[in-house]
Scaffold this motif. Structure first.
Motif, PDB file in Angstrom:
ATOM      1  N   SER A 112     -14.762 -26.724  30.443  1.00 19.99           N
ATOM      2  CA  SER A 112     -15.418 -27.855  30.936  1.00 19.99           C
ATOM      3  C   SER A 112     -16.987 -27.629  31.168  1.00 19.99           C
ATOM      4  CB  SER A 112     -14.963 -28.347  32.426  1.00 19.99           C
ATOM      5  OG  SER A 112     -13.683 -28.656  32.274  1.00 19.99           O
ATOM      6  N   TRP A 113     -17.244 -26.424  31.509  1.00 16.77           N
ATOM      7  CA  TRP A 113     -18.518 -25.742  31.688  1.00 16.77           C
ATOM      8  C   TRP A 113     -19.201 -25.856  30.461  1.00 16.77           C
ATOM      9  CZ3 TRP A 113     -21.072 -21.515  29.773  1.00 16.77           C
ATOM     10  CH2 TRP A 113     -22.344 -21.201  30.341  1.00 16.77           C
ATOM     11  N   GLN A 114     -18.535 -25.382  29.411  1.00 21.02           N
ATOM     12  CA  GLN A 114     -19.031 -25.442  28.117  1.00 21.02           C
ATOM     13  C   GLN A 114     -19.269 -26.925  27.361  1.00 21.02           C
ATOM     14  OE1 GLN A 114     -19.501 -22.893  25.307  1.00 21.02           O
ATOM     15  NE2 GLN A 114     -19.847 -21.637  27.149  1.00 21.02           N
ATOM     16  N   LEU A 115     -18.608 -27.818  27.648  1.00 19.29           N
ATOM     17  CA  LEU A 115     -18.685 -29.209  27.241  1.00 19.29           C
ATOM     18  C   LEU A 115     -19.774 -30.003  27.860  1.00 19.29           C
ATOM     19  CD1 LEU A 115     -14.968 -30.330  27.140  1.00 19.29           C
ATOM     20  CD2 LEU A 115     -16.383 -30.007  25.257  1.00 19.29           C
ATOM     21  N   ILE A 116     -19.889 -29.535  29.206  1.00 20.49           N
ATOM     22  CA  ILE A 116     -20.729 -30.223  30.003  1.00 20.49           C
ATOM     23  C   ILE A 116     -22.310 -29.931  29.962  1.00 20.49           C
ATOM     24  CG2 ILE A 116     -21.498 -30.848  32.353  1.00 20.49           C
ATOM     25  CD1 ILE A 116     -18.665 -31.166  33.051  1.00 20.49           C
ATOM     26  N   PHE A 117     -22.249 -28.574  30.099  1.00 22.11           N
ATOM     27  CA  PHE A 117     -23.829 -27.911  30.045  1.00 22.11           C
ATOM     28  C   PHE A 117     -24.383 -27.377  28.870  1.00 22.11           C
ATOM     29  CE2 PHE A 117     -21.987 -27.446  34.591  1.00 22.11           C
ATOM     30  CZ  PHE A 117     -23.103 -27.968  34.849  1.00 22.11           C
ATOM     31  N   LYS A 118     -23.307 -26.945  27.748  1.00 23.15           N
ATOM     32  CA  LYS A 118     -23.706 -26.373  26.363  1.00 23.15           C
ATOM     33  C   LYS A 118     -23.603 -27.687  25.152  1.00 23.15           C
ATOM     34  CE  LYS A 118     -24.355 -22.082  27.497  1.00 23.15           C
ATOM     35  NZ  LYS A 118     -25.525 -21.444  27.227  1.00 23.15           N
TER      36      LYS A 118
END
Length: 308
Positions: free
Chosen positions: A121-127
């Motif tokens: 989720s962090w990768q999808l949102i911030f990256k």
């Protein structure tokens, strides 16, 4: 390409295992209802046929959950490099594997799945700035989790017991609940370590030494089930002493930091998965744990493939 072929075989092996488990559970459920309808007296586990040990055919659910989470990590870290991954491999298979991890109801497996989900989720949102996809994924995950929590009593009991085990009213030495039992096992193993911290009891004697300690502590359930320490770090410390304990930690942490620097994310995910699981299971005391670790550690650490 060779590494991808190995993981493709592993991923589809997990899917085949999932199919076998669900077919067997459906058969058990239907046969039980049929026998009851015929007037035969048989135990009716109901929805529990689709949970935990009754569901994970031929293998302890903790190990199978670990395999499935590893397959999910491989799917994400491999498939994100592909230009046009198939719908089956990008969405359908990950959802199936994630649902089965929840059905196996291994607390270490659910924790591993949660951490992997947070990372993705962090990768999808911030990256990747794919906020909508991340939100949909989290919504589906929460829906599945709470559906199981409210529809499957045993699932809810397992989750609640994690918190209840730390209650002052629970006698962990007499409890048969898995979390409370582990707390008692760890406490007894620590006593054994304190008495033999230099050289340990020896690999051939550690089980007998643990049984003696359980007997002293009045841990009847642990004695009856012939349980190990259910923590590989403590198990190794008790068996081999301080040198064995340091060697185990070094064999996990040194490659972890080296591959972290190389941005080998799949290896990092693998080692973190191992650490989480051996913290609550003595996985290197079993073939299912040793073979999994030895194979994938060698494959990923010494692979000449481009770091993921």
């Amino acid at each position: 390409r060779q590494l991808q072929s190995v993981f493709k075989a592993f991923i589809y092996g997990c899917i085949i295992a999932a199919i076998i488990c669900i077919v067997y559970a459906i058969y058990q459920y239907a046969m039980t209802k049929y026998l009851i309808a015929k007037g035969t007296s048989v135990p009716d586990y109901g929805i529990d046929f689709f949970l935990k040990e009754l569901f994970s055919l031929w293998m302890h659910p903790s190990y199978r959950s670990m395999y499935f989470v590893m397959a999910l990590a491989a799917i994400y870290l491999f498939k994100e490099k592909e230009q046009h991954p198939s719908f089956l491999e990008k969405y359908f298979i990950p959802i199936i594997l994630a649902v089965f991890v929840l059905l196996f109801d291994s607390k270490a497996g659910i924790l591993s799945l949660l951490l992997l989900g947070i990372y993705i989720s962090w990768q999808l949102i911030f990256k990747k700035k794919k906020i909508k996809l991340a939100v949909v994924g989290m919504a589906i995950s929460l829906f599945i989790f709470f559906s199981l929590y409210f529809a499957a009593p045993q699932f809810a009991i397992r989750i609640n017991n994690v918190f209840n085990a730390f209650s002052e009213n629970v006698d962990v030495k007499k409890s048969e609940e898995s979390t409370a039992t582990r707390i008692a096992l760890w406490s007894a193993t620590k006593v054994l370590i304190a008495e033999n911290w230099q050289t340990g009891t020896g690999t051939g004697d550690v089980k007998d030494a643990l049984m003696d300690e359980y007997r002293k502590e009045g841990m009847l359930y642990a004695l009856k089930e012939d349980l190990n320490a259910h923590n590989q770090f403590l198990q190794t410390f008790a068996a081999l002493g301080i040198i064995g304990f340091i060697s185990l930690c070094a064999s996990l942490l040194i490659p972890l930091f080296v591959e972290w620097e190389k941005r080998n994310r799949l290896y990092v995910a693998f080692v973190l998965l191992i650490i989480i699981n051996i913290f609550v299971e003595s996985m290197f005391e079993t073939q299912a744990g040793v073979v999994f670790y030895a194979f994938f550690n060698s494959l990923l650490l010494f692979s000449e493939a481009e770091p993921l």
